[in-house]
Every structure is written in C-alpha cells, then in structure tokens.
Design an enzyme around this catalytic site. Structure first.
Site: not given
Length: 301
Positions: A120, A172, A175-176, A179
């Site tokens: 990221s 990840k 994480h997205n 987001e």
C-alpha cells in the site's frame, strides 16, 4: 542487494526508483516498450525479455512482480524455467490470497521461494514509503529484509512478516475493504454538508480543521481536503467509482467466515450502484410506488 523488477507501471517504476535511491541495484522488465523507455529515462537498467532479466542477476536471484493479478500465473509460467534453487519470487500486487498459497506450493516444489507482499502507498510511496505486509517463509523474509527496509517509510516501521503464505495478501485484502468503508463515510459526510446550502459551509476549510486534533483525521482526509480545495464543486468528475476487486474478496470472506461486515459490504454496493446510468432498480421502484399508491412518476426525457 540486487533485484529484478517485473512490471514497470507507475507503482513498479516508483518502487524501483526508491530501491535505487537506497543503494540497491535494480534491473527492470516490462512487456510494454514504452514503459521500459520511460523507466530508462530515469536511469533504470532495463531488459526487453524475462530471460535477459534472469541472466542479468547473480544467483540467488530476487524477482519482484508488480503485475495485475490476472497476469501473475502467466508471468510465473514464463519465469520459473529461468530460475533455480534458492531464487525468490515476490508478488507485490493485489493477488487473491488463495492464489498466492497455490503459487507458493508450486514454487516450493521447484526449490524457489515465493513471498506474497501486500503493498500500500500508491503514487505517494516513492517519497513517503510503502506499507508492506509479507507472507511466506521466515528465512526468505529475513533475506529480503534489506529491500523491505528500503521500501518502507522507515527500517523499523511500516512493514512486517505477518504470517505464512497467503497472509500478506489476505491482510492487504482486508486493508482495502476497510479503505472502501472509510472512503464511503467521508464521501457521505461531505455530501451532507454540501447539501446544507443555507449554511454556506466551506468543505475544504472543514476538512482542514478536521486534519488536526480530530478523531477522524487520516491520510484519506488529507487527500479529500486537497481535492476539495482544488475543485470545490468536483466539476468534471463523473459519479462513477471503480473497484479493484479486493472489496469483493473481502465481502466474500466475511460471508464464508460468518463475520458481519455491513459497512464494507454497503460501500461495495455503493460503488456498483454508481455505475448505473439508467437504473432498472430505481425505475421498478418508481413503477411499484405508482401501482400500489398512485404516486406520480417522473417521465424520462
């Protein structure tokens, strides 16, 4: 330390630049000649074939892939015959974690290490550093440490070995998904303030205030403040929001694991909704209201 970078798009090229600044030798390859030429302008050593990339590096070699998820298998198929015992492949893109687990097992059978690295930082990573979530064998991660410390915001923060194969891309993915939810909340809040026109709120000013001391301060808020300062009415921007696929994977995992994730799910649905130019859903809703309650229908022009 030296490394081969496969994929010289904007992020891959920027990662190569940061590594070179840190004193590492980087040799780059991209199937698109224009990408190789653009990278070479900055002084990056490039080759025009994967075979040339493998030949340019001394074993044991490290090859870092920054290619779309759909191109990873084809890239590995072409690359693995060129590699040998002890070489390492790092997938720094947004692959599905189960694909990474499968690829790691295949590479292990050939004596090649495979690490999945959730990355990221976007276009800002060249200067600010990248957040790196690494999955795979601990010894391989230790060997990669000098490169990870260079790519991260600082040697002692912003990166870590998070678990076995697949763990980096799983982290990840989540994480997205987070987001997605954060971006949606900011967008809805600023839309509410924009609609309250009688108060004449300066949205960029409010964002700047929130950047300091507020519990909602974040880098995403910083980016929102800049966007609203540059273009307060967001003129020229179509109300169409794409998705990378990782939000979908996050929602699917939430369902599989029986973990409620209503905010992330709703934010994904809003992205899908943004792409409907002539929503059948909304037209049917209007027709139903007219049928059961006699409510008026706004006719399309």
């Amino acid at each position: 330390m030296e490394i081969g970078m496969v994929g010289l798009g904007r992020m891959g090229a920027n990662m190569a630049r940061r590594l070179r600044r840190g004193g590492h030798r980087v040799v780059g390859f991209d199937p698109v000649e224009a990408a190789r030429q653009a990278a070479a302008v900055d002084g990056l050593e490039t080759v025009d074939a994967l075979a040339g990339l493998a030949a340019a590096l001394a074993p044991p070699r490290v090859l870092w892939l920054m290619v779309p998820a759909g191109a990873v298998d084809a890239t590995l198929e072409a690359l693995l015959p060129l590699l040998g015992q002890g070489d390492m492949v790092v997938d720094g893109g947004n692959s599905h974690y189960r694909d990474s687990q499968r690829r790691a097992a295949h590479c292990q059978d050939l004596g090649v290490h495979f690490l999945d690295c959730g990355t990221s930082g976007g276009v800002w990573g060249l200067e600010a550093g990248y957040s790196l979530m690494v999955g795979g064998d601990a010894d391989a991660v230790a060997r990669l440490r000098p490169l990870l410390e260079t790519l991260a915001p600082a040697p002692d923060r912003g990166w870590g070995h998070v678990g076995p194969s697949g763990a980096g891309h799983f982290a990840k993915m989540v994480h997205n998904g987070i987001e997605y939810g954060m971006m949606q909340a900011y967008a809805e809040g600023f839309a509410l303030m924009a609609r309250k026109q009688e108060l004449g709120l300066d949205l960029a000013q409010v964002a700047r205030i929130w950047q300091h001391g507020s519990v909602v301060r974040s880098w995403l808020l910083d980016l929102a403040a800049d966007a609203l300062a540059d273009n307060p009415g967001l003129e020229g921007i179509a109300p169409y929001v794409a998705d990378s696929g990782e939000g979908r994977w996050t929602v699917a995992e939430a369902i599989d694991l029986d973990v409620p994730a209503p905010v992330i799910t709703a934010s994904l649905m809003e992205r899908l909704r943004s792409r409907e130019r002539n929503s059948f859903t909304d037209r049917l809703l209007a027709a139903l209201r007219h049928r059961f309650g006699g409510h008026g229908i706004a006719r399309a022009s």
